[in-house]
Design an enzyme around this catalytic site. Structure first.
Site, PDB file in Angstrom:
ATOM      1  CB  SER A  48      17.364  10.367 -12.421  1.00 33.08           C
ATOM      2  OG  SER A  48      17.407   9.641 -11.336  1.00 33.08           O
TER       3      SER A  48
ATOM      4  CG  MET B 129      19.581  -0.896 -10.227  1.00 33.31           C
ATOM      5  SD  MET B 129      20.213  -0.488  -8.486  1.00 33.31           S
ATOM      6  CE  MET B 129      19.539   0.925  -8.336  1.00 33.31           C
ATOM      7  N   GLY B 130      15.329  -1.351 -12.749  1.00 29.70           N
ATOM      8  CA  GLY B 130      13.964  -1.162 -12.997  1.00 29.70           C
ATOM      9  C   GLY B 130      13.413   0.221 -12.766  1.00 29.70           C
TER      10      GLY B 130
ATOM     11  CG  HIS C 281      16.651   2.440 -17.612  1.00 31.34           C
ATOM     12  ND1 HIS C 281      15.474   3.114 -16.746  1.00 31.34           N
ATOM     13  CD2 HIS C 281      17.518   2.426 -16.722  1.00 31.34           C
ATOM     14  CE1 HIS C 281      15.951   3.442 -15.644  1.00 31.34           C
ATOM     15  NE2 HIS C 281      17.103   2.848 -15.461  1.00 31.34           N
TER      16      HIS C 281
ATOM     17  N   GLY D  94      24.969   3.786 -19.189  1.00 37.07           N
ATOM     18  CA  GLY D  94      24.688   5.110 -19.709  1.00 37.07           C
ATOM     19  C   GLY D  94      25.997   6.058 -19.146  1.00 37.07           C
TER      20      GLY D  94
ATOM     21  CD  GLN E 131      26.578   2.516 -12.665  1.00 37.56           C
ATOM     22  OE1 GLN E 131      25.945   2.356 -11.368  1.00 37.56           O
ATOM     23  NE2 GLN E 131      25.812   2.335 -13.601  1.00 37.56           N
TER      24      GLN E 131
HETATM   25  P1  AMP Z   1      19.777   2.121 -13.003  1.00 39.99           P
HETATM   26  O1  AMP Z   1      18.574   1.372 -13.337  1.00 39.99           O
HETATM   27  O2  AMP Z   1      19.667   3.307 -12.549  1.00 39.99           O
HETATM   28  O3  AMP Z   1      20.944   1.232 -12.623  1.00 39.99           O
HETATM   29  O4  AMP Z   1      20.481   2.353 -14.689  1.00 39.99           O
HETATM   30  C1  AMP Z   1      20.544   1.298 -15.488  1.00 39.99           C
HETATM   31  C2  AMP Z   1      21.342   1.802 -16.458  1.00 39.99           C
HETATM   32  O5  AMP Z   1      20.671   2.937 -17.420  1.00 39.99           O
HETATM   33  C3  AMP Z   1      22.905   2.327 -16.242  1.00 39.99           C
HETATM   34  O6  AMP Z   1      23.707   2.055 -17.187  1.00 39.99           O
HETATM   35  C4  AMP Z   1      22.457   3.780 -16.305  1.00 39.99           C
HETATM   36  O7  AMP Z   1      23.782   4.592 -16.505  1.00 39.99           O
HETATM   37  C5  AMP Z   1      21.620   4.114 -17.594  1.00 39.99           C
HETATM   38  N1  AMP Z   1      21.022   5.266 -17.443  1.00 39.99           N
HETATM   39  C6  AMP Z   1      20.154   5.835 -15.974  1.00 39.99           C
HETATM   40  N2  AMP Z   1      19.809   6.852 -16.650  1.00 39.99           N
HETATM   41  C7  AMP Z   1      20.183   7.408 -17.729  1.00 39.99           C
HETATM   42  C8  AMP Z   1      19.701   8.420 -18.834  1.00 39.99           C
HETATM   43  N3  AMP Z   1      19.109   9.445 -18.383  1.00 39.99           N
HETATM   44  N4  AMP Z   1      20.478   8.428 -20.010  1.00 39.99           N
HETATM   45  C9  AMP Z   1      21.338   7.186 -20.235  1.00 39.99           C
HETATM   46  N5  AMP Z   1      21.203   6.010 -19.713  1.00 39.99           N
HETATM   47  C10 AMP Z   1      20.661   6.379 -18.252  1.00 39.99           C
END
Ligand code: AMP
Length: 285
Positions: free
Chosen positions: A181, A26-27, A33, A143, A149
């Site tokens: 995060s 989601m950017g 990421h 992740g 999820q």
């Molecule tokens: P999001 O942009 O929050 O939807 O995350 C995109 C991807 O990055 C998802 O697969 C998340 O699980 C992964 N992700 C987010 N934070 C972390 C982290 N701290 N370590 C590893 N993967 C992550």
């Protein structure tokens, strides 16, 4: 060179029949990421990163509006990581007028984040199914940070017979242990310091399991205490679950997963940890 697609047709034209690695996001990219993208780049001839803030997975419209967006910075970070294709669609490209299909993974979506955020996993499952069908990656990277999820996505991928494989990737943490995060940046300095209790709760529980404790109640008590010591934090849930069903379990077994959600300054932070190393595949089941 970096190729940027904003429509489905452009994306299909760029990818052709060639297999690719894929990292949906989601950017507001951070090192968590980037670790997924770098792994995809290592394991695939080309890697696609999508940037799409999916309105369907936000229950609270204010949360959607507040979600951080920084396309220029994200483009630069993706380019630096070695990925070569960006898919950055507008909302109407993903959900054109008349869109009315929903994907729901029922049992795995019910508890924990699903209970706290009604409809959230329906939104996630729907957009991930759509994106995987569009990109048709050889490998898609997710992740473990978002453990429930990940399970929902592995389930729909298997159930619908989608191509390629789902690759789980370890959680990337800040130097004090807090899982990275995009929400962390919105914490006050004090709340950010107190948030260290979240990983501490999990690592305390893992230490107890490592030293032989197999009962769940003392683990939860010790973990909860870490959170209770910090006045800005409220514990939403702290539980130990079977890693495949996400149902609570009575005693610690290999692969058992501790899940935690904490509210702080109007935000929800989640994290999780394996308590005992899972058995190698040839010894399990
Ligand atoms: P999001 O942009 O929050 O939807 O995350 C995109 C991807 O990055 C998802 O697969 C998340 O699980 C992964 N992700 C987010 N934070 C972390 C982290 N701290 N370590 C590893 N993967 C992550």
């Amino acid at each position: 060179v970096l190729e940027i697609a904003t429509t489905r047709d452009e994306l299909r034209a760029i990818l052709g029949a060639e297999a690719a690695g894929y990292v949906p996001t989601m950017g507001a990219l951070h090192q968590g990421h980037i670790s997924l993208i770098e792994r995809a780049v290592r394991e695939n001839a080309r890697t696609v990163v999508s940037l799409f803030v999916n309105p369907k997975q936000f229950g609270d419209p204010a949360d959607l509006v507040r979600y951080p967006r920084d396309r220029e910075r994200d483009f630069a970070a993706i380019s630096a990581s070695g990925a070569t294709v960006i898919f950055s669609p507008r909302e109407l490209e993903i959900y054109p007028p008349g869109f009315e299909t929903t994907i729901e993974v029922t049992s795995l979506s019910r508890r924990w984040e699903g209970a706290a955020r009604p409809g959230h996993f329906r939104g996630v499952a729907t957009v991930v199914t759509l994106l995987l069908s569009l990109v048709r990656p050889a490998r898609a990277y997710f992740g473990e940070k978002d453990f429930q999820q990940l399970r929902v996505i592995q389930r729909l991928h298997a159930d619908l017979g989608l191509p390629g494989s789902i690759v789980p990737c370890p959680t990337v943490r800040d130097s004090d242990g807090l899982a990275l995060s995009s929400r962390n940046a919105r914490l006050s300095a004090l709340a950010r310091r107190q948030a260290v209790a979240i990983p501490r709760a999990l690592f305390t529980m893992r230490d107890l399991a490592d030293s032989g404790e197999r009962e769940i109640a003392p683990l939860i008590a010790a973990g909860s205490q870490e959170v209770a010591k910090r006045d800005l934090l409220t514990l939403d849930y702290l539980t130990v679950v079977d890693p495949s069903t996400l149902e609570p379990i009575p005693t610690v077994v290999p692969g058992a997963r501790a899940l935690i959600a904490v509210s702080v300054e109007g935000l929800r932070l989640i994290d999780n940890l394996a308590l005992l190393e899972p058995l190698p595949a040839h010894l399990s089941g």
